[in-house]
Design an enzyme around this catalytic site. Structure first.
Site, PDB file in Angstrom:
ATOM      1  N   ASP A 194      -0.234   5.132   0.819  1.00  0.00           N
ATOM      2  CA  ASP A 194      -0.517   6.161   1.831  1.00  0.00           C
ATOM      3  C   ASP A 194      -0.582   5.546   3.222  1.00  0.00           C
ATOM      4  O   ASP A 194      -1.374   4.628   3.467  1.00  0.00           O
ATOM      5  CB  ASP A 194      -1.837   6.867   1.512  1.00  0.00           C
ATOM      6  CG  ASP A 194      -1.756   7.595   0.184  1.00  0.00           C
ATOM      7  OD1 ASP A 194      -0.992   8.559   0.106  1.00  0.00           O
ATOM      8  OD2 ASP A 194      -2.431   7.165  -0.772  1.00  0.00           O
TER       9      ASP A 194
ATOM     10  N   ASP B 102       0.869  -1.167   0.000  1.00  0.00           N
ATOM     11  CA  ASP B 102       0.000   0.000   0.000  1.00  0.00           C
ATOM     12  C   ASP B 102       0.918   1.234   0.000  1.00  0.00           C
ATOM     13  O   ASP B 102       2.112   1.119   0.311  1.00  0.00           O
ATOM     14  CB  ASP B 102      -0.866  -0.033   1.267  1.00  0.00           C
ATOM     15  CG  ASP B 102      -1.600   1.264   1.504  1.00  0.00           C
ATOM     16  OD1 ASP B 102      -2.267   1.739   0.570  1.00  0.00           O
ATOM     17  OD2 ASP B 102      -1.496   1.816   2.629  1.00  0.00           O
TER      18      ASP B 102
END
Ligand code: XBP
Ligand code: MG
Length: 251
Positions: free
Chosen positions: A10, A8
């Site tokens: 953010d 991922d």
């Protein structure tokens, strides 16, 4: 056997939200003459909605001073979001958004040991490019076997689309991979796709009650904070993740 690590962006690669996306939204509001401003706490509430455009539409729905006409509201949201991403890229290029501790080391472990790298994020591609170029150089994408962003997977987390797409592109089964996440929505997306997930909780997502991660801790640089047998290393590296992964897959 662990063949790929799926990242991922953010909150996981970097703490991008409070001083990155939030500030960039506020700069875009101000540039367009809007008096809106999202403070740190309110932005934390808004983060339940994944996707910057969707987050903005959600906020506008409760604002008396937002356009009432649906088409006008969507047009404004698109304009703000576009400007926000430009401000975000500028902030990133100023060096304001460092990588989280332990991220670079773990990426280097993977490159050295032939574990493939992938990105599975709900953020826009331009934001990923800005962050990765600053930290890994212009050729950063060559290290990644798959890069799936908002444009590739419009059904955003907690929907598993970005993970199922990533598995398809990698040609791997879920149990041959591990996802690196920070948020409940991200964990839910990975779990729904069957991908074992490691959670390095980020500043906006300290609580992870309802999720079933493979392992959960505060930071890759602090192995003793993880809810799994501590690794002998001073950080959570690939050896450690392989051990946790093998135990889960065998169970
Ligand atoms: C990230 C997001 C994104 C970013 C902003 O979630 O939800 O919307 O906040 O980026 P995750 P955009 O870490 O689970 O991928 O404005 O480009 O959407
Ligand atoms: Mg995240």
């Amino acid at each position: 056997m662990l063949r790929a690590l799926i990242w991922d962006v953010d909150g996981t690669l970097a703490e991008t939200e409070r001083d990155g996306h939030r500030r960039a939204f506020n700069a875009a509001f101000s540039q367009l003459g809007l008096t809106w401003s999202w403070d740190v706490a309110y932005y934390g509430e808004l983060l339940r909605i994944t996707g910057g455009y969707e987050r903005l539409m959600h906020d506008m729905a409760s604002r008396a001073d937002a356009p009432q006409d649906a088409a006008q509201r969507e047009e404004l949201a698109r304009e703000v979001h576009h400007l926000k991403n430009r401000h975000y890229a500028w902030l990133v290029r100023q060096g304001r958004i460092p990588l989280r501790e332990g991220v670079r080391d773990l990426i280097e472990d993977c490159v050295r040991e032939g574990v493939r790298l992938a990105i599975a994020t709900t953020t826009s591609r331009s934001n990923v490019d800005a962050l990765m170029e600053v930290h890994f150089g212009l050729e950063w994408a060559q290290r990644f076997a798959s890069i799936a962003c908002a444009e590739d997977a419009p059904l955003k987390k907690p929907h598993p689309q970005v993970y199922t797409l990533t598995l398809e592109r990698l040609g791997l089964a879920p149990h041959e991979t591990v996802a690196m996440e920070d948020s409940p929505n991200g964990v839910a997306a990975a779990c729904e796709a069957g991908v074992p997930v490691l959670v390095a909780a980020s500043e906006y997502f300290k609580e992870h009650d309802a999720v079933r991660p493979l392992a959960l801790g505060e930071s890759l640089a602090q192995p003793l904070t993880w809810n799994q047998p501590a690794c002998s290393d001073a950080r959570v590296g690939l050896d450690c993740i392989r051990t946790w992964h093998a135990a889960t897959v065998a169970a």
